[in-house]
Design a protein around this motif. Structure first.
Motif, PDB file in Angstrom:
ATOM      1  N   ILE A 217      -5.529  -1.071  -2.024  1.00  0.00           N
ATOM      2  CA  ILE A 217      -4.901  -1.971  -1.070  1.00  0.00           C
ATOM      3  C   ILE A 217      -5.420  -1.707   0.339  1.00  0.00           C
ATOM      4  O   ILE A 217      -5.498  -2.618   1.166  1.00  0.00           O
ATOM      5  CB  ILE A 217      -3.366  -1.834  -1.116  1.00  0.00           C
ATOM      6  CG1 ILE A 217      -2.852  -1.963  -2.544  1.00  0.00           C
ATOM      7  CG2 ILE A 217      -2.703  -2.885  -0.239  1.00  0.00           C
ATOM      8  CD1 ILE A 217      -2.880  -3.358  -3.100  1.00  0.00           C
ATOM      9  N   SER A 218      -5.818  -0.456   0.576  1.00  0.00           N
ATOM     10  CA  SER A 218      -6.375  -0.140   1.886  1.00  0.00           C
ATOM     11  C   SER A 218      -7.476  -1.112   2.249  1.00  0.00           C
ATOM     12  O   SER A 218      -7.626  -1.505   3.396  1.00  0.00           O
ATOM     13  CB  SER A 218      -6.964   1.266   1.883  1.00  0.00           C
ATOM     14  OG  SER A 218      -5.932   2.207   1.906  1.00  0.00           O
TER      15      SER A 218
ATOM     16  N   GLN B 105       0.841  -1.200   0.000  1.00  0.00           N
ATOM     17  CA  GLN B 105       0.000   0.000   0.000  1.00  0.00           C
ATOM     18  C   GLN B 105       0.874   1.248   0.000  1.00  0.00           C
ATOM     19  O   GLN B 105       0.650   2.185  -0.735  1.00  0.00           O
ATOM     20  CB  GLN B 105      -0.905   0.016   1.231  1.00  0.00           C
ATOM     21  CG  GLN B 105      -1.715   1.295   1.317  1.00  0.00           C
ATOM     22  CD  GLN B 105      -2.532   1.334   2.596  1.00  0.00           C
ATOM     23  OE1 GLN B 105      -2.916   0.300   3.111  1.00  0.00           O
ATOM     24  NE2 GLN B 105      -2.798   2.514   3.085  1.00  0.00           N
TER      25      GLN B 105
ATOM     26  N   ARG C 130      -4.938   5.000  -3.035  1.00  0.00           N
ATOM     27  CA  ARG C 130      -4.829   4.411  -1.734  1.00  0.00           C
ATOM     28  C   ARG C 130      -5.881   3.335  -1.479  1.00  0.00           C
ATOM     29  O   ARG C 130      -5.611   2.315  -0.870  1.00  0.00           O
ATOM     30  CB  ARG C 130      -4.981   5.531  -0.705  1.00  0.00           C
ATOM     31  CG  ARG C 130      -4.746   5.044   0.681  1.00  0.00           C
ATOM     32  CD  ARG C 130      -4.795   6.159   1.642  1.00  0.00           C
ATOM     33  NE  ARG C 130      -4.786   5.591   2.973  1.00  0.00           N
ATOM     34  CZ  ARG C 130      -5.160   6.246   4.030  1.00  0.00           C
ATOM     35  NH1 ARG C 130      -5.572   7.478   3.934  1.00  0.00           N
ATOM     36  NH2 ARG C 130      -5.128   5.658   5.209  1.00  0.00           N
TER      37      ARG C 130
ATOM     38  N   HIS D 203      -5.458  -4.002   3.603  1.00  0.00           N
ATOM     39  CA  HIS D 203      -4.579  -3.753   4.752  1.00  0.00           C
ATOM     40  C   HIS D 203      -5.366  -3.323   5.982  1.00  0.00           C
ATOM     41  O   HIS D 203      -5.171  -3.867   7.062  1.00  0.00           O
ATOM     42  CB  HIS D 203      -3.535  -2.689   4.401  1.00  0.00           C
ATOM     43  CG  HIS D 203      -2.593  -2.363   5.525  1.00  0.00           C
ATOM     44  ND1 HIS D 203      -1.741  -3.287   6.072  1.00  0.00           N
ATOM     45  CD2 HIS D 203      -2.368  -1.209   6.203  1.00  0.00           C
ATOM     46  CE1 HIS D 203      -1.027  -2.730   7.037  1.00  0.00           C
ATOM     47  NE2 HIS D 203      -1.401  -1.463   7.142  1.00  0.00           N
TER      48      HIS D 203
ATOM     49  N   PHE E 223       0.713   3.753  -3.005  1.00  0.00           N
ATOM     50  CA  PHE E 223       0.144   5.040  -2.616  1.00  0.00           C
ATOM     51  C   PHE E 223       1.101   6.161  -2.993  1.00  0.00           C
ATOM     52  O   PHE E 223       0.714   7.173  -3.564  1.00  0.00           O
ATOM     53  CB  PHE E 223      -0.130   5.031  -1.109  1.00  0.00           C
ATOM     54  CG  PHE E 223      -0.685   6.329  -0.591  1.00  0.00           C
ATOM     55  CD1 PHE E 223      -1.714   6.980  -1.250  1.00  0.00           C
ATOM     56  CD2 PHE E 223      -0.181   6.883   0.570  1.00  0.00           C
ATOM     57  CE1 PHE E 223      -2.228   8.166  -0.751  1.00  0.00           C
ATOM     58  CE2 PHE E 223      -0.693   8.065   1.075  1.00  0.00           C
ATOM     59  CZ  PHE E 223      -1.719   8.717   0.405  1.00  0.00           C
TER      60      PHE E 223
END
Ligand SMILES: *[C@@H]1O[C@H](CO)[C@@H](O)[C@H](O)[C@H]1NC(C)=O
Ligand SMILES: *[C@@H]1O[C@H](CO)[C@@H](O)[C@H](O)[C@H]1NC(C)=O
Length: 342
Positions: free
Chosen positions: A328-329, A315, A325, A332, A319
């Motif tokens: 993957i946020s 991320q 962002r 994660h 990012f």
């Protein structure tokens, strides 16, 4: 040349290979710093009797060997000197947890011989049908039946004639295994006294008989090292999960992303060696098959931590580069959410 070498290597190893596959029962032995056990199982009708020669140094005050992997539920054979210091009292006990074991009910045993000489206590014990007892049992067909041992703190036991004498907390303890499957004698083949005298030299010219009596024990090393690993394991994980990882979550919310990932890198740098310590430590204990809840949860948390670290790192890279962002946020963050939502 090579084939010849392999053949001679085979020839050299074959006698011991034969000894390993031999089906004859042998008296199993264990010994650490004077505390020792010689162990034989003897068929008695439908029961199995345990014939044991137990020995322990007098200096620690008492010595004990127990069948089981931890204090709770094990069957203890505690040795201490009689009040007149001529005989060894054998007290058969059990404990519900890590407290002083107390005499157990419903166990039938006889002390066939006992002595004290040269600072050593010795007792020959037959325990009739002692394969199950109130709180535990013994696997008579195990290659590695768990045993534990302990030695006293160096204080003489007061009231040594009493079966229920108070014994003070051990200052040494440890684990070992006995191959019970290889120590099963039929009533006919069992010698009336299957006990090899403690410290006796092997009869002249029969070195093989000495080795046949000493198989089956392992893990006799002092447990101090294992307990040190337990403390390191606990200290490292407390530091990580009570301090650094919460601080990293706090940082993300109230400080900076940079502080967050620096702290989380620190988390992983500590979690990996702490996990390695846990694995090494577990392998030295009766829990080496990693099937307790503590171990399963630990392995899961470790795996999630590594996955989480990977997603976090990913991320961060993406990012920075592409300002996207959210993608993957969504992997994660959710993993950390239970910990970080208020
Ligand atoms: C078999 O067990 C009984 C008690 O259950 C005991 O009295 C007897 O002596 C044992 N036999 C032998 C040969 O040890
Ligand atoms: C008892 O043990 C002592 C010391 O090992 C030995 O000398 C003695 O012969 C034993 N007695 C019997 C009856 O087994």
């Amino acid at each position: 040349m090579r084939a010849a070498m392999i053949r001679s290597a085979l020839l050299l190893t074959s006698p011991s290979a034969l000894a390993v596959t031999s089906l004859a029962a042998t008296v199993q032995t264990f010994s650490v710093d004077g505390l020792s056990l010689q162990y034989a199982q003897v068929a008695n009708g439908s029961n199995t009797d345990l014939r044991m020669r137990l020995a322990a140094p007098t200096t620690p005050g008492w010595g004990a060997i127990a069948i089981g992997s931890e204090m709770a539920g094990s069957l203890f054979f505690v040795l201490y000197p009689s009040t007149d210091m001529t005989k060894t009292t054998v007290s058969v006990r059990t404990a519900p947890r890590e407290v002083m074991p107390t005499p157990i009910e419903g166990i039938s045993y006889r002390v066939m011989n006992s002595s004290i000489a040269n600072g050593m206590m010795m007792a020959d014990v037959v325990c009739y049908g002692c394969t199950t007892w109130n709180g535990g049992s013994l696997n008579t067909m195990a290659t590695q039946q768990d045993f534990i041992y302990a030695m006293g703190p160096g204080q003489a036991v007061a009231d040594g004639d009493s079966n229920s004498a108070i014994i003070r907390k051990h200052n040494r303890r440890g684990f070992f295994n006995i191959n019970t499957a290889d120590s099963q004698f039929t009533a006919a083949e069992a010698p009336m006294t299957p006990f090899i005298p403690v410290g006796a030299a092997a009869p002249a010219g029969s070195s093989s008989s000495a080795s046949s009596g000493s198989s089956g024990s392992s893990g006799s090393e002092d447990m101090d090292y294992t307990y040190m690993l337990v403390h390191i394991h606990a200290a490292m994980f407390c530091l990580v999960w009570l301090l650094i990882a919460p601080a990293a979550l706090w940082a993300l919310r109230f400080a900076s992303v940079r502080a967050h990932y620096i702290l989380q890198i620190l988390t992983v740098l500590l979690v990996v060696p702490a996990f390695a310590v846990a694995v090494v430590m577990s392998r030295r204990t009766p829990y080496s098959s990693f099937d307790t809840y503590h171990q399963k949860i630990g392995i899961t948390v470790f795996a999630v931590t590594i996955v989480q670290f990977f997603f976090g790192a990913l991320q961060h890279t993406i990012f920075k580069r592409q300002e996207i962002r959210h993608l993957i946020s969504s992997t994660h963050m959710p993993l950390a959410l239970p910990a970080w939502s208020p």
